[in-house]
Design a protein around this motif. Structure first.
Motif, PDB file in Angstrom:
ATOM      1  N   UNK A  51      11.941   6.653  -2.467  1.00 20.35           N
ATOM      2  CA  UNK A  51      12.967   7.081  -1.113  1.00 20.35           C
ATOM      3  C   UNK A  51      12.683   8.408  -1.301  1.00 20.35           C
ATOM      4  N   UNK A  52      11.525   8.899   0.127  1.00 23.32           N
ATOM      5  CA  UNK A  52      10.844  10.181  -0.114  1.00 23.32           C
ATOM      6  C   UNK A  52      12.455  10.966   0.712  1.00 23.32           C
ATOM      7  N   UNK A  53      13.238   9.889   1.600  1.00 22.55           N
ATOM      8  CA  UNK A  53      14.499  11.219   2.513  1.00 22.55           C
ATOM      9  C   UNK A  53      15.077  11.814   1.238  1.00 22.55           C
ATOM     10  N   UNK A  54      15.570  10.164  -0.090  1.00 17.45           N
ATOM     11  CA  UNK A  54      16.343  11.011  -0.908  1.00 17.45           C
ATOM     12  C   UNK A  54      15.989  11.731  -1.698  1.00 17.45           C
ATOM     13  N   UNK A  55      14.896  12.158  -1.900  1.00 19.42           N
ATOM     14  CA  UNK A  55      14.122  12.912  -2.932  1.00 19.42           C
ATOM     15  C   UNK A  55      14.342  14.166  -2.527  1.00 19.42           C
TER      16      UNK A  55
ATOM     17  N   UNK B 282       5.949  16.320  -4.587  1.00 22.53           N
ATOM     18  CA  UNK B 282       5.135  15.703  -3.598  1.00 22.53           C
ATOM     19  C   UNK B 282       4.119  14.717  -4.561  1.00 22.53           C
ATOM     20  N   UNK B 283       4.164  15.807  -5.969  1.00 20.69           N
ATOM     21  CA  UNK B 283       3.258  15.039  -6.730  1.00 20.69           C
ATOM     22  C   UNK B 283       3.120  13.620  -7.351  1.00 20.69           C
ATOM     23  N   UNK B 284       4.840  13.119  -7.238  1.00 25.90           N
ATOM     24  CA  UNK B 284       5.094  11.685  -7.478  1.00 25.90           C
ATOM     25  C   UNK B 284       5.845  10.921  -6.358  1.00 25.90           C
ATOM     26  N   UNK B 285       5.979  11.987  -4.843  1.00 30.13           N
ATOM     27  CA  UNK B 285       6.119  11.097  -4.066  1.00 30.13           C
ATOM     28  C   UNK B 285       5.589  11.075  -2.942  1.00 30.13           C
ATOM     29  N   UNK B 286       5.115  11.576  -2.467  1.00 25.71           N
ATOM     30  CA  UNK B 286       4.250  11.960  -1.393  1.00 25.71           C
ATOM     31  C   UNK B 286       2.712  12.558  -1.323  1.00 25.71           C
ATOM     32  N   UNK B 287       2.221  11.649  -2.519  1.00 27.87           N
ATOM     33  CA  UNK B 287       0.654  12.277  -2.882  1.00 27.87           C
ATOM     34  C   UNK B 287      -0.091  10.145  -3.412  1.00 27.87           C
TER      35      UNK B 287
ATOM     36  N   UNK C  26      -4.076   3.235  -7.469  1.00 22.63           N
ATOM     37  CA  UNK C  26      -3.118   4.101  -7.589  1.00 22.63           C
ATOM     38  C   UNK C  26      -2.105   4.044  -6.262  1.00 22.63           C
ATOM     39  N   UNK C  27      -0.667   3.669  -6.876  1.00 22.09           N
ATOM     40  CA  UNK C  27      -0.165   3.659  -5.761  1.00 22.09           C
ATOM     41  C   UNK C  27       0.170   4.870  -4.768  1.00 22.09           C
ATOM     42  N   UNK C  28       0.019   4.556  -3.455  1.00 26.96           N
ATOM     43  CA  UNK C  28       1.213   5.513  -2.680  1.00 26.96           C
ATOM     44  C   UNK C  28       2.678   5.706  -3.179  1.00 26.96           C
ATOM     45  N   UNK C  29       3.380   7.134  -3.284  1.00 27.44           N
ATOM     46  CA  UNK C  29       4.593   7.467  -3.441  1.00 27.44           C
ATOM     47  C   UNK C  29       5.765   7.162  -2.724  1.00 27.44           C
ATOM     48  N   UNK C  30       4.977   6.701  -1.776  1.00 25.03           N
ATOM     49  CA  UNK C  30       6.344   6.698  -0.495  1.00 25.03           C
ATOM     50  C   UNK C  30       6.383   5.456  -0.271  1.00 25.03           C
ATOM     51  N   UNK C  31       5.003   4.514  -0.507  1.00 26.53           N
ATOM     52  CA  UNK C  31       6.269   3.050  -0.544  1.00 26.53           C
ATOM     53  C   UNK C  31       6.501   2.414  -1.398  1.00 26.53           C
ATOM     54  N   UNK C  32       6.460   3.322  -2.936  1.00 26.73           N
ATOM     55  CA  UNK C  32       7.276   2.644  -3.404  1.00 26.73           C
ATOM     56  C   UNK C  32       9.058   3.464  -3.975  1.00 26.73           C
TER      57      UNK C  32
END
Lengths: 196, 116
Positions: A58-62, A191-196, A50-56
């Protein structure tokens, strides 16, 4: 004949009807998003990788979008406070700010979506992108729905303040409950989609 | 509007501002923690704990659940039960299958040929 209990409290429930109605609606919304969260969990635990959300994503925008929604919750509740204090002009200002926060959220979301599409990342690309677009898309539709209702209360719906100010205040409270719920869903989506 | 009512409302405003600051700080903490090196499970647990605290703050203060009528609490309690069932029943069913060899039915059928 007038609709009963739009302002007065119904003796058996202790609430005006619209308030009980919106809470029942929000209960159904919990189940709707709950089903999708359950799907997410099931897909994730069953996936070999499962990919890490932050690799795909945009965490700063979120993160900015999270702040925008939190701010909109404050401006929404301030709208209700202003109406309780009989300050209609101020309430309009707060509601307009809430609407603008909604616009800001959708603009940022569209920037995010465009970036994904330009990198050829679509719902059909993989399971992660499918659940990402489904969850954020449904949430975005809820934001749009809330903005439509806000536009109505800023426009033609505002006339009610002149004839039935308490009913108008209750309507804004009900809108506020919906809007805070939309904020609450995002608090978990982020957090569920972008950070985990 | 009475003076006491105005005082009550202004007390509400103070709590809204405090909740806003709390939510902003917790958002920053969530992002900061996600950047730290830890196991996936620790990351999930920490992020969900913080999200639950933030969600409770929104529900309690902005949605006024802290001082709501009993009827609403009943609606939400029932919703919470069904929500937990929605999350854990499929997950439990999936976990129950873990360790079961693929095509196990076929394996049983094959072995049954050897049973006199």
């Amino acid at each position: 004949m007038q609709i009963p209990y739009t302002v007065d409290v119904r003796p058996d429930t202790g609430l005006y009807n619209a308030k009980l109605g919106i809470w029942l609606f929000l209960a159904s919304e919990v189940m709707l998003f709950g089903a999708l969260f359950s799907t997410y969990i099931l897909l994730r635990v069953a996936a070999p990788v499962w990919p890490h959300g932050s690799d795909i994503l945009n965490v700063p925008l979120a993160t900015v979008n999270t702040m925008v929604l939190i701010t909109s919750s404050v401006t929404m509740v301030m709208t209700w406070v202003a109406l309780k204090l009989k300050q209609f002009g101020r309430a309009r200002m707060w509601l307009t700010l809430t609407f603008l926060c909604g616009v800001g959220f959708m603009v940022i979301k569209s920037i995010e979506y465009s970036a994904k599409f330009s990198h050829h990342l679509y719902p059909s690309t993989n399971t992660f992108m499918a659940i990402y677009f489904t969850l954020t898309g449904l949430h975005g539709l809820h934001v749009l729905g809330g903005m439509l209702v806000m536009a109505y209360f800023l426009g033609p719906g505002a006339r009610m303040w002149n004839t039935e100010p308490e009913r108008y205040t209750n309507r804004i409270e009900v809108l506020g409950l919906y809007w805070h719920f939309v904020d609450l869903v995002w608090i978990f989506l982020f957090p569920v989609l972008y950070l985990l | 509007m009475s003076e006491s009512h105005a005082h009550d409302v202004s007390k509400h405003v103070k709590s809204y501002v405090l909740v806003f600051v709390g939510l902003a700080v917790l958002t920053a903490v969530t992002v900061w923690i996600a950047g730290l090196q830890h196991t996936v499970m620790a990351g999930v647990v920490l992020a969900l704990i913080i999200a639950t605290i933030k969600g409770s703050m929104v529900a309690s203060f902005f949605m006024h659940l802290i001082s709501e009528r009993k009827g609403i609490y009943w609606v939400l309690a029932l919703t919470a039960i069904f929500f937990l069932a929605l999350i854990f029943l499929p997950l439990g069913a999936f976990m129950d299958q873990q360790g079961t060899p693929l095509h196990s039915t076929g394996a049983v059928e094959t072995s049954s040929h050897h049973v006199p």
